[in-house]
Write an enzyme that holds these catalytic residues in place. Structure first.
Site, PDB file in Angstrom:
ATOM      1  N   GLU A  38     -18.003  18.080 -60.171  1.00 54.59           N
ATOM      2  CA  GLU A  38     -17.664  18.739 -58.901  1.00 54.59           C
ATOM      3  C   GLU A  38     -16.129  18.715 -58.765  1.00 54.59           C
ATOM      4  O   GLU A  38     -15.496  17.707 -59.110  1.00 54.59           O
ATOM      5  CB  GLU A  38     -18.319  17.909 -57.781  1.00 54.59           C
ATOM      6  CG  GLU A  38     -18.054  18.344 -56.369  1.00 54.59           C
ATOM      7  CD  GLU A  38     -18.687  17.362 -55.353  1.00 54.59           C
ATOM      8  OE1 GLU A  38     -19.028  16.210 -55.733  1.00 54.59           O
ATOM      9  OE2 GLU A  38     -18.834  17.746 -54.189  1.00 54.59           O
ATOM     10  N   LYS A 108     -22.322  24.460 -52.258  1.00 54.50           N
ATOM     11  CA  LYS A 108     -22.994  23.191 -51.910  1.00 54.50           C
ATOM     12  C   LYS A 108     -23.620  23.299 -50.513  1.00 54.50           C
ATOM     13  O   LYS A 108     -22.916  23.561 -49.523  1.00 54.50           O
ATOM     14  CB  LYS A 108     -21.974  22.063 -51.963  1.00 54.50           C
ATOM     15  CG  LYS A 108     -22.550  20.660 -51.795  1.00 54.50           C
ATOM     16  CD  LYS A 108     -21.424  19.626 -51.964  1.00 54.50           C
ATOM     17  CE  LYS A 108     -21.914  18.201 -51.980  1.00 54.50           C
ATOM     18  NZ  LYS A 108     -20.797  17.245 -52.203  1.00 54.50           N
ATOM     19  N   CYS A 141     -23.655  17.448 -56.503  1.00 52.65           N
ATOM     20  CA  CYS A 141     -23.557  16.051 -56.070  1.00 52.65           C
ATOM     21  C   CYS A 141     -24.598  15.660 -55.027  1.00 52.65           C
ATOM     22  O   CYS A 141     -25.765  15.516 -55.343  1.00 52.65           O
ATOM     23  CB  CYS A 141     -22.130  15.772 -55.609  1.00 52.65           C
ATOM     24  SG  CYS A 141     -21.754  14.002 -55.684  1.00 52.65           S
ATOM     25  N   VAL A 168     -20.182   8.636 -55.293  1.00 46.42           N
ATOM     26  CA  VAL A 168     -19.562   7.415 -54.778  1.00 46.42           C
ATOM     27  C   VAL A 168     -20.606   6.363 -54.393  1.00 46.42           C
ATOM     28  O   VAL A 168     -20.247   5.220 -54.139  1.00 46.42           O
ATOM     29  CB  VAL A 168     -18.629   7.712 -53.578  1.00 46.42           C
ATOM     30  CG1 VAL A 168     -17.450   8.561 -54.022  1.00 46.42           C
ATOM     31  CG2 VAL A 168     -19.363   8.412 -52.436  1.00 46.42           C
ATOM     32  N   MET A 169     -21.872   6.738 -54.320  1.00 48.76           N
ATOM     33  CA  MET A 169     -22.939   5.764 -54.049  1.00 48.76           C
ATOM     34  C   MET A 169     -23.627   5.440 -55.374  1.00 48.76           C
ATOM     35  O   MET A 169     -23.598   6.244 -56.301  1.00 48.76           O
ATOM     36  CB  MET A 169     -23.954   6.351 -53.060  1.00 48.76           C
ATOM     37  CG  MET A 169     -23.364   6.597 -51.679  1.00 48.76           C
ATOM     38  SD  MET A 169     -24.630   6.845 -50.418  1.00 48.76           S
ATOM     39  CE  MET A 169     -25.331   8.398 -50.906  1.00 48.76           C
TER      40      MET A 169
HETATM   41  C1  ACM Z   1     -20.524  13.853 -53.008  1.00 45.77           C
HETATM   42  O1  ACM Z   1     -21.358  14.675 -52.616  1.00 45.77           O
HETATM   43  N1  ACM Z   1     -19.444  14.233 -53.633  1.00 45.77           N
HETATM   44  C2  ACM Z   1     -20.739  12.419 -52.794  1.00 45.77           C
END
Ligand code: ACM
Length: 259
Positions: A38, A108, A141, A168-169
């Site tokens: 991304e 997205k 993501c 990030v998770m």
């Molecule tokens: C994300 O959607 N970049 C965590």
């Protein structure tokens, strides 16, 4: 089909440098599908709508030109994320290119955290594109946490989900095993590494890009802290068999009238 990811460490705002790094990681590679992270050209941690606008491009901008170039060099379908400008809207988007031509786009749908402050949410359903006989869909993501997206792509016939990410998770890599089993699709999750500390935010990205099979097997995966390009040969047609035993078809056995 030879499919895989390029896991990178983008420098915020340094598009030329980030293009060079992708070129380096792909040097000598030929493949059928390459997925980049991304926002791979810009970095992730935007701090204002003005900054998002300054990084944004039309679908024929410099990132599109770069992706077109590497699609020719590698012979692959390339999927990568970018900041898209369309009229007054800025989207967190991905594009698919092949042989120097734009094949399709995805905006997205499920924005994460402060992305809601600078991006407009995707306004179109996710589509499956048939390229060279391969059926490929895109999600970005955080879409992983909404099983509806991968299910919608599977219902539209996707064999492979290309999944540019900046995770990030710590949960997505495991969750993608479920996304792939419940839909019997392959997925390529391409993540980034490193940290970004900008404005009030400090994100650490989890690496661990992976190719997951339609049986939920992790076919190849990247380290958590190093750049990496990883590829594996798959038989994408396996994803067309939705039976998990003699009695259960993961799509036909759904009971939407009850839920
Ligand atoms: C994300 O959607 N970049 C965590």
């Amino acid at each position: 089909m030879k499919i895989g990811y390029v896991q990178t460490l983008p420098e915020f705002g340094q598009k030329e440098q980030n293009f060079k790094e992708v070129n380096r990681l792909l040097s000598g590679v030929s493949a059928d599908l390459v997925v980049l992270p991304e926002l791979f050209a810009t970095g992730y941690t935007i701090t204002s709508k003005d900054e998002a606008r300054a990084l944004s491009e039309k679908k024929n901008g410099e990132t599109a030109l770069f992706l077109e170039k590497i699609s020719v060099l590698t012979g692959a379908v390339i999927v990568g994320g970018f900041v898209e400008k369309d009229d007054d809207h800025i989207y967190n988007s991905a594009m698919m290119v092949y042989r120097g031509q734009l094949i399709g786009m995805y905006r997205k749908i499920h924005l994460f955290n402060k992305e809601k402050r600078w991006f407009s949410p995707g306004d179109r359903p996710p589509e499956v594109y048939t390229v060279n006989g391969w059926k490929i869909g895109m999600m970005i993501c955080f879409d992983w946490i909404f099983p509806e997206i991968s299910r919608a792509l599977a219902l539209k016939g996707a064999q492979i989900i290309a999944h540019p990410s900046n995770l990030v998770m710590p949960h997505c890599q495991k969750a993608m095993v479920t996304r792939c089993i419940e839909n019997r699709v392959f997925a390529v999750t391409s993540n980034r590494i490193g940290e970004e500390k900008r404005g009030e935010d400090h994100f650490r990205f989890t690496g661990g890009s992976q190719v997951t099979s339609c049986d939920g097997e992790i076919l190849c995966s990247a380290p958590e802290r190093e750049t990496h390009a990883g590829f594996v040969i798959i038989d994408q047609v396996l994803s067309e068999n939705k039976m998990i035993n003699a009695y259960n078809d993961v799509l036909l056995d759904r009971r939407p009238e009850l839920y």
